[in-house]
Design a protein around this motif. Structure first.
Motif, PDB file in Angstrom:
ATOM      1  N   LYS A  51       0.829  -1.207   0.000  1.00 65.74           N
ATOM      2  CA  LYS A  51       0.000   0.000   0.000  1.00 65.74           C
ATOM      3  C   LYS A  51       0.873   1.271   0.000  1.00 65.74           C
ATOM      4  O   LYS A  51       0.404   2.350  -0.363  1.00 65.74           O
ATOM      5  CB  LYS A  51      -0.932   0.005   1.201  1.00 65.74           C
ATOM      6  CG  LYS A  51      -0.243   0.178   2.545  1.00 65.74           C
ATOM      7  CD  LYS A  51      -1.268   0.319   3.659  1.00 65.74           C
ATOM      8  CE  LYS A  51      -0.597   0.578   4.991  1.00 65.74           C
ATOM      9  NZ  LYS A  51      -1.573   0.776   6.076  1.00 65.74           N
ATOM     10  N   PHE A  52       2.118   1.166   0.448  1.00 63.35           N
ATOM     11  CA  PHE A  52       3.038   2.300   0.386  1.00 63.35           C
ATOM     12  C   PHE A  52       3.791   2.309  -0.943  1.00 63.35           C
ATOM     13  O   PHE A  52       3.703   3.259  -1.702  1.00 63.35           O
ATOM     14  CB  PHE A  52       4.022   2.248   1.551  1.00 63.35           C
ATOM     15  CG  PHE A  52       3.374   2.467   2.883  1.00 63.35           C
ATOM     16  CD1 PHE A  52       2.970   3.731   3.274  1.00 63.35           C
ATOM     17  CD2 PHE A  52       3.158   1.405   3.744  1.00 63.35           C
ATOM     18  CE1 PHE A  52       2.368   3.929   4.512  1.00 63.35           C
ATOM     19  CE2 PHE A  52       2.563   1.611   4.975  1.00 63.35           C
ATOM     20  CZ  PHE A  52       2.150   2.884   5.363  1.00 63.35           C
ATOM     21  N   LEU A  65       8.635   1.432   7.367  1.00 68.43           N
ATOM     22  CA  LEU A  65       9.786   1.424   8.249  1.00 68.43           C
ATOM     23  C   LEU A  65      11.094   1.241   7.499  1.00 68.43           C
ATOM     24  O   LEU A  65      12.130   1.785   7.877  1.00 68.43           O
ATOM     25  CB  LEU A  65       9.614   0.319   9.282  1.00 68.43           C
ATOM     26  CG  LEU A  65       8.386   0.441  10.192  1.00 68.43           C
ATOM     27  CD1 LEU A  65       8.301  -0.750  11.142  1.00 68.43           C
ATOM     28  CD2 LEU A  65       8.420   1.742  10.967  1.00 68.43           C
ATOM     29  N   ILE A  66      11.075   0.410   6.488  1.00 71.58           N
ATOM     30  CA  ILE A  66      12.274   0.175   5.672  1.00 71.58           C
ATOM     31  C   ILE A  66      11.893   0.392   4.210  1.00 71.58           C
ATOM     32  O   ILE A  66      11.031  -0.306   3.670  1.00 71.58           O
ATOM     33  CB  ILE A  66      12.813  -1.245   5.867  1.00 71.58           C
ATOM     34  CG1 ILE A  66      13.256  -1.446   7.311  1.00 71.58           C
ATOM     35  CG2 ILE A  66      13.990  -1.489   4.921  1.00 71.58           C
ATOM     36  CD1 ILE A  66      13.745  -2.837   7.602  1.00 71.58           C
ATOM     37  N   CYS A  67      12.571   1.417   3.582  1.00 69.42           N
ATOM     38  CA  CYS A  67      12.287   1.763   2.172  1.00 69.42           C
ATOM     39  C   CYS A  67      13.571   1.690   1.386  1.00 69.42           C
ATOM     40  O   CYS A  67      14.577   2.324   1.742  1.00 69.42           O
ATOM     41  CB  CYS A  67      11.672   3.157   2.091  1.00 69.42           C
ATOM     42  SG  CYS A  67      11.279   3.661   0.397  1.00 69.42           S
ATOM     43  N   ARG A  79      10.209   8.968   3.375  1.00 66.44           N
ATOM     44  CA  ARG A  79      10.417   7.649   3.956  1.00 66.44           C
ATOM     45  C   ARG A  79       9.127   7.065   4.551  1.00 66.44           C
ATOM     46  O   ARG A  79       8.902   5.871   4.520  1.00 66.44           O
ATOM     47  CB  ARG A  79      11.497   7.736   5.032  1.00 66.44           C
ATOM     48  CG  ARG A  79      12.869   8.102   4.474  1.00 66.44           C
ATOM     49  CD  ARG A  79      13.934   8.069   5.559  1.00 66.44           C
ATOM     50  NE  ARG A  79      15.212   8.465   5.020  1.00 66.44           N
ATOM     51  CZ  ARG A  79      16.036   7.642   4.382  1.00 66.44           C
ATOM     52  NH1 ARG A  79      15.675   6.381   4.214  1.00 66.44           N
ATOM     53  NH2 ARG A  79      17.180   8.069   3.911  1.00 66.44           N
ATOM     54  N   ASP A  80       8.299   7.883   5.119  1.00 61.86           N
ATOM     55  CA  ASP A  80       7.063   7.367   5.728  1.00 61.86           C
ATOM     56  C   ASP A  80       6.181   6.669   4.703  1.00 61.86           C
ATOM     57  O   ASP A  80       5.499   5.691   5.002  1.00 61.86           O
ATOM     58  CB  ASP A  80       6.273   8.497   6.389  1.00 61.86           C
ATOM     59  CG  ASP A  80       6.940   8.951   7.679  1.00 61.86           C
ATOM     60  OD1 ASP A  80       7.839   8.230   8.153  1.00 61.86           O
ATOM     61  OD2 ASP A  80       6.571  10.022   8.197  1.00 61.86           O
ATOM     62  N   GLU A  92      17.387  22.283  -7.381  1.00 62.71           N
ATOM     63  CA  GLU A  92      18.181  21.250  -8.009  1.00 62.71           C
ATOM     64  C   GLU A  92      18.234  19.985  -7.143  1.00 62.71           C
ATOM     65  O   GLU A  92      18.208  18.878  -7.650  1.00 62.71           O
ATOM     66  CB  GLU A  92      19.600  21.761  -8.278  1.00 62.71           C
ATOM     67  CG  GLU A  92      20.460  20.827  -9.100  1.00 62.71           C
ATOM     68  CD  GLU A  92      19.942  20.646 -10.523  1.00 62.71           C
ATOM     69  OE1 GLU A  92      20.175  19.575 -11.104  1.00 62.71           O
ATOM     70  OE2 GLU A  92      19.302  21.589 -11.056  1.00 62.71           O
ATOM     71  N   SER A  93      18.345  20.132  -5.821  1.00 55.45           N
ATOM     72  CA  SER A  93      18.337  18.979  -4.908  1.00 55.45           C
ATOM     73  C   SER A  93      17.673  19.405  -3.596  1.00 55.45           C
ATOM     74  O   SER A  93      17.747  20.571  -3.195  1.00 55.45           O
ATOM     75  CB  SER A  93      19.760  18.469  -4.669  1.00 55.45           C
ATOM     76  OG  SER A  93      20.535  19.457  -4.012  1.00 55.45           O
ATOM     77  N   CYS A  94      17.020  18.417  -2.941  1.00 57.75           N
ATOM     78  CA  CYS A  94      16.265  18.775  -1.752  1.00 57.75           C
ATOM     79  C   CYS A  94      16.124  17.553  -0.847  1.00 57.75           C
ATOM     80  O   CYS A  94      16.511  16.440  -1.186  1.00 57.75           O
ATOM     81  CB  CYS A  94      14.887  19.318  -2.140  1.00 57.75           C
ATOM     82  SG  CYS A  94      13.925  18.156  -3.156  1.00 57.75           S
ATOM     83  N   ASN A  95      15.521  17.739   0.340  1.00 57.47           N
ATOM     84  CA  ASN A  95      15.172  16.652   1.253  1.00 57.47           C
ATOM     85  C   ASN A  95      13.827  16.973   1.888  1.00 57.47           C
ATOM     86  O   ASN A  95      13.165  17.940   1.477  1.00 57.47           O
ATOM     87  CB  ASN A  95      16.266  16.443   2.300  1.00 57.47           C
ATOM     88  CG  ASN A  95      16.581  17.719   3.061  1.00 57.47           C
ATOM     89  OD1 ASN A  95      15.680  18.516   3.340  1.00 57.47           O
ATOM     90  ND2 ASN A  95      17.840  17.907   3.406  1.00 57.47           N
ATOM     91  N   GLU A  96      13.470  16.162   2.867  1.00 54.28           N
ATOM     92  CA  GLU A  96      12.144  16.363   3.459  1.00 54.28           C
ATOM     93  C   GLU A  96      12.019  17.699   4.172  1.00 54.28           C
ATOM     94  O   GLU A  96      10.917  18.167   4.450  1.00 54.28           O
ATOM     95  CB  GLU A  96      11.830  15.222   4.444  1.00 54.28           C
ATOM     96  CG  GLU A  96      12.785  15.113   5.621  1.00 54.28           C
ATOM     97  CD  GLU A  96      13.994  14.280   5.301  1.00 54.28           C
ATOM     98  OE1 GLU A  96      14.734  13.918   6.224  1.00 54.28           O
ATOM     99  OE2 GLU A  96      14.219  13.969   4.097  1.00 54.28           O
ATOM    100  N   LEU A  97      13.160  18.337   4.419  1.00 53.41           N
ATOM    101  CA  LEU A  97      13.112  19.649   5.077  1.00 53.41           C
ATOM    102  C   LEU A  97      13.008  20.792   4.077  1.00 53.41           C
ATOM    103  O   LEU A  97      12.811  21.940   4.461  1.00 53.41           O
ATOM    104  CB  LEU A  97      14.366  19.825   5.946  1.00 53.41           C
ATOM    105  CG  LEU A  97      14.533  18.814   7.075  1.00 53.41           C
ATOM    106  CD1 LEU A  97      15.825  19.080   7.826  1.00 53.41           C
ATOM    107  CD2 LEU A  97      13.339  18.863   8.021  1.00 53.41           C
TER     108      LEU A  97
END
Length: 367
Positions: A51-52, A65-67, A79-80, A92-97
């Motif tokens: 489902k994820f 939990l593990i991706c 990741r969630d 150009e590049s990013c993260n969850e923040l």
């Protein structure tokens, strides 16, 4: 693949045991940490995580939990949910923040990317900065670099969106990316685009008959001067005083006028030739005026009434006016003996005599 799955099973077992152990403390909420993910008491862990994402290998009901999913450079991993999420616009590049590296023409602000303002630019991952002197940036979105000022222009300020024109009367610029204009030299002016200079010099052949060439332009000779043979300068020639009635004055290199009646002279008082021998006689360097009498009145005036007018051509003598006609003239003869103006007077009567060589022609002699 089988070995990797055994490790996962082992992890599931360990987590399950930890959850069971945590259940013995019903008052305290226990968290089992796997990586950076906290598992809360009472949650069920499973490896059925479709489902994820197919890349999610271990999950609870609410989160992966593990991706194992791998994202592109302009994406970050959620990741969630084990999904790749596109970076914000112009990132150009990013993260969850948020964005951690902006595209060229943008800079980071509050986790997003904002465009560089007019006159500014940025490289990838950099901050916006002013375009230097001699250049400009476009007036809109997000300049990735600066444009050098083209020929004929300059820019002496930073952070500008246009270049200034070298439009001054003596300005030009033959290079790009310049912060000042150049100045045309002597005897030159800017061309129409102010990208260079054109000479104002003319060819020597264009100089007039009373001009000389100064290696660039035609200049007028001073008064009294004439150009030399190759028109490189002027000189003062000796005055030509060969005309009749003129003489040369060395001190002023000019011509003077001879005295009246003088045709050739060396000064205003030294004549060498009179204008004619009928009206003037040269006496000691002076042309003295004289004329043949044409009437008794002329003789009276010239001799103070002591002579008699004798016409040379009696056929053209008017007895009534006592004068010659037709342009002829005569001469004056004294009224007294032997030409002595103070001698005895001749008879006062009028006598007719025959003229020599003129038969039947008479002349009137009057006192």
């Amino acid at each position: 693949m089988k070995k990797a799955f055994s490790l996962i099973e082992l992890l599931i077992s360990l987590i399950t045991i930890s959850v069971i152990i945590a259940s013995f403390a019903p008052v305290i909420t226990q968290k089992l940490k796997y990586g950076k993910v906290a598992v809360t008491k009472g949650e069920t862990i499973t490896n059925k995580c479709d489902k994820f994402s197919p890349d999610c290998k271990l999950c609870t009901k609410k989160q992966c939990l593990i991706c194992t999913k791998t994202c592109l450079s302009n994406q970050y991993l959620d990741r969630d949910n084990c999904n790749c999420v596109s970076c914000p616009n112009n990132c150009e590049s990013c993260n969850e923040l948020g964005c951690n590296r902006c595209k060229a023409g943008y800079q980071k602000k509050d986790g997003a990317c904002e465009a560089c303002q007019s006159g500014y630019y940025s490289l990838e991952g950099g901050t916006c900065q002013k375009c230097p002197k001699g250049s400009m940036a476009n007036s809109a979105i997000s300049a990735t670099g600066c444009i050098q000022c083209p020929l004929g222009t300059y820019q002496d300020e930073t952070g500008k969106t246009s270049c200034k024109s070298c439009s001054g009367s003596n300005q030009y610029q033959d290079g790009i990316g310049q912060s000042i204009c150049k100045t045309c030299g002597v005897n030159s002016i800017p061309n129409s685009n102010h990208t260079g200079c054109n000479s104002t010099c003319v060819d020597k052949s264009t100089c007039g008959s009373n001009q000389y060439h100064d290696n660039c332009h035609c200049q007028n000779c001073s008064t009294g001067q004439i150009p030399n043979s190759d028109k490189t300068g002027c000189y003062t020639p000796a005055a030509d005083c060969s005309a009749d009635g003129k003489y040369y004055i060395a001190s002023s290199n000019s011509c003077g006028d001879c005295a009246a009646g003088c045709k050739k002279c060396t000064s205003s008082t030294a004549c060498t030739e009179c204008t004619n021998s009928e009206d003037y006689k040269l006496v000691n360097g002076v042309c003295k005026e004289y004329k043949y009498p044409a009437s008794q009145a002329d003789c009276d005036r010239l001799s103070n009434n002591k002579s008699i007018y004798i016409p040379l051509d009696v056929d053209k003598y008017d007895k009534a006016t006592l004068s010659s006609t037709g342009g002829t003239h005569g001469f004056c003869m004294t009224k007294r003996n032997a030409g002595d103006l103070n001698g005895p007077s001749i008879p006062t009567v009028v006598t007719e005599i025959d003229t020599v060589g003129r038969d039947k022609k008479n002349i009137v002699i009057q006192k």
